[in-house]
Each structure stands twice: as C-alpha cells, then as structure tokens.
Design an enzyme around this catalytic site. Structure first.
Site: not given
Length: 251
Positions: A139, A152
């Site tokens: 990401s 995350y």
C-alpha cells in the site's frame, strides 16, 4: 508477452475488490486460478463465473495449516503453483494513542503473517516448476505515514521489507518477489461511496480514484514472463499521488 498460458496462480482475498479483479484478469490471460477468501459464498460465485479455469478454496491466510491445504489443492487440481498474489488484508482506523494491542495483533496476523505463511507455503511447489512470481500487495501506507493507519501501515511497511529479503533469498531458485503499492482504490475496504468521474479527486494528478482493474493489470504483468528480470522492487500505482505537490485544477 503477458500471456499466462500454462501458469497456475493463487490469489488471496479474491472474493471481491482487487483480488477478484486480479483473478479474473489472470484467467483472461490464460492462467488457471485458485481463489481464496473467508467470504465463501462470494468467492464460490466468482470462481463459478470464471469457469473451469478457476477453483475456490475457503482460506484464513493467518493459518499455516490453511495455506498447506490451499497449495495442495492447487497442485492436485491444476498441477502446481507458478504465481502467488498475496492480496488479502484487513483495515482498521485508529490514532496511535487509541490503538489496542489486540487490534494491532489481528492486523499483523492477516496483513503480515498471511504474506509470510504464503511465501513459505508456495516456495517448494514453485521450485518444482523451476521458479515463479510472488506478488505482495502492500500500500502507499507501506511507503509513507498516513494518520489513523498505525496498525495497517506497520504491517504494510513490514510486507515491503519482507518482499526485499525474500527476493534476495529466492532469486537463485528462479522465484521473483515484488511488492505493489496501490493508492486509493474503489473497493469495499475504502468504506465509503466514491465519485468515479475524472476531476473528482483534485489531490490526485490523474484526477480519479483507482479501479481494481488498474491494479489487476499490473499484477498480470508481474505474473508474466514480461517482468522476468524484475524482483525485489516496489511498484507504486497511485495515479501520481506520491509524485509531489499537485497543482490546482485548471479552469
């Protein structure tokens, strides 16, 4: 050059979103695909729609035992494993000072340990085939800090580092390992409605949100022999978001 004829791919988190798009595109380019997810009904439906080149297996990526079962199913059904797309992930939002250890542990179990278990599970099967391609979906949160993405982001940064180490260690076996770093993509994980039209995202140079197929096309390339001399690299696909300060929209 992006033909995947004869290749067998495992795609995690493939019941919807980016994983579904990746599975459909890999199959469209000639691969046989094993779709895995905890969303059994949705995953079964996607595999059925793809047809005889697809198999769905219910799969908790945080379980090494489940991983062994998935690889065994790929080998038994399609003859081996050539490609792994570690796509499955979960997202939780919290400020660092409000995050819990339990939540951090769960995110790491899925987003990091899931990738770790996957790499360990597929390597023997890939070695038997003479090599392969492992594609880890990270990401932008694995490249830069994003508020409320502590757990995350920690996992996605770790995936980036694990990718590079695995690439160094597995290159001699003909196994390539790369990470993909998407920006905002229109999936259920985003958790809100999006405006698809160009011009609705002034902070993105290309002025639009990403579509799952945008990521899927890059995954097809990395799965194919067209990327045969690429390993240990992070591929950013974000509409230009990380290029710098975006100028105001004209007009």
């Amino acid at each position: 050059m992006t033909s995947l004829d004869g290749k067998v791919a495992i795609i995690t988190g493939a019941a919807r979103g980016m994983g579904e798009a990746e599975a459909r595109l890999l199959a469209a380019h000639g691969a046989r695909v094993v779709l895995t997810d905890v969303l059994e009904e949705e995953g079964t439906a996607v595999a059925a729609d793809i047809g005889s080149a697809a198999l769905f297996v219910r799969h908790d990526v945080s379980s090494a035992e489940d991983w062994a079962r998935v690889v065994a199913a790929a080998v038994e059904t399609f003859g081996g494993v050539d490609v792994l797309v570690n796509n499955a992930a979960i997202l939780r939002h919290a400020l660092v000072m409000e995050e819990t250890a339990e939540n951090l542990e769960r995110v790491l179990q899925v987003n990091l340990f899931g990738v770790f278990h996957g790499i360990q599970a597929v390597v023997p099967a890939m070695v038997e085939r003479g090599g392969g391609s492992i594609i880890n979906i990270s990401s932008l949160a694995g490249l830069q800090g994003i508020p409320r993405h502590g757990a995350y982001g920690a996992a996605k940064w770790a995936v980036r580092g694990l990718t590079k180490t695995a690439a160094l260690e597995l290159g001699e076996d003909g196994i390539r390992v790369n990470s993909v770093h998407p920006g905002g993509v229109d999936t259920a994980m985003l958790g809100r409605s999006v405006e698809r039209g160009r011009g609705n995202y002034p902070a993105v140079p290309l002025r639009r949100i990403g579509e799952p197929e945008d990521i899927g096309e890059l995954v097809v390339f990395l799965a194919s022999d067209a990327s045969s001399w690429m390993t240990g690299t992070e591929f950013v696909i974000d509409g230009g978001s990380t290029a710098g300060i975006v100028p105001p929209m004209r007009g």
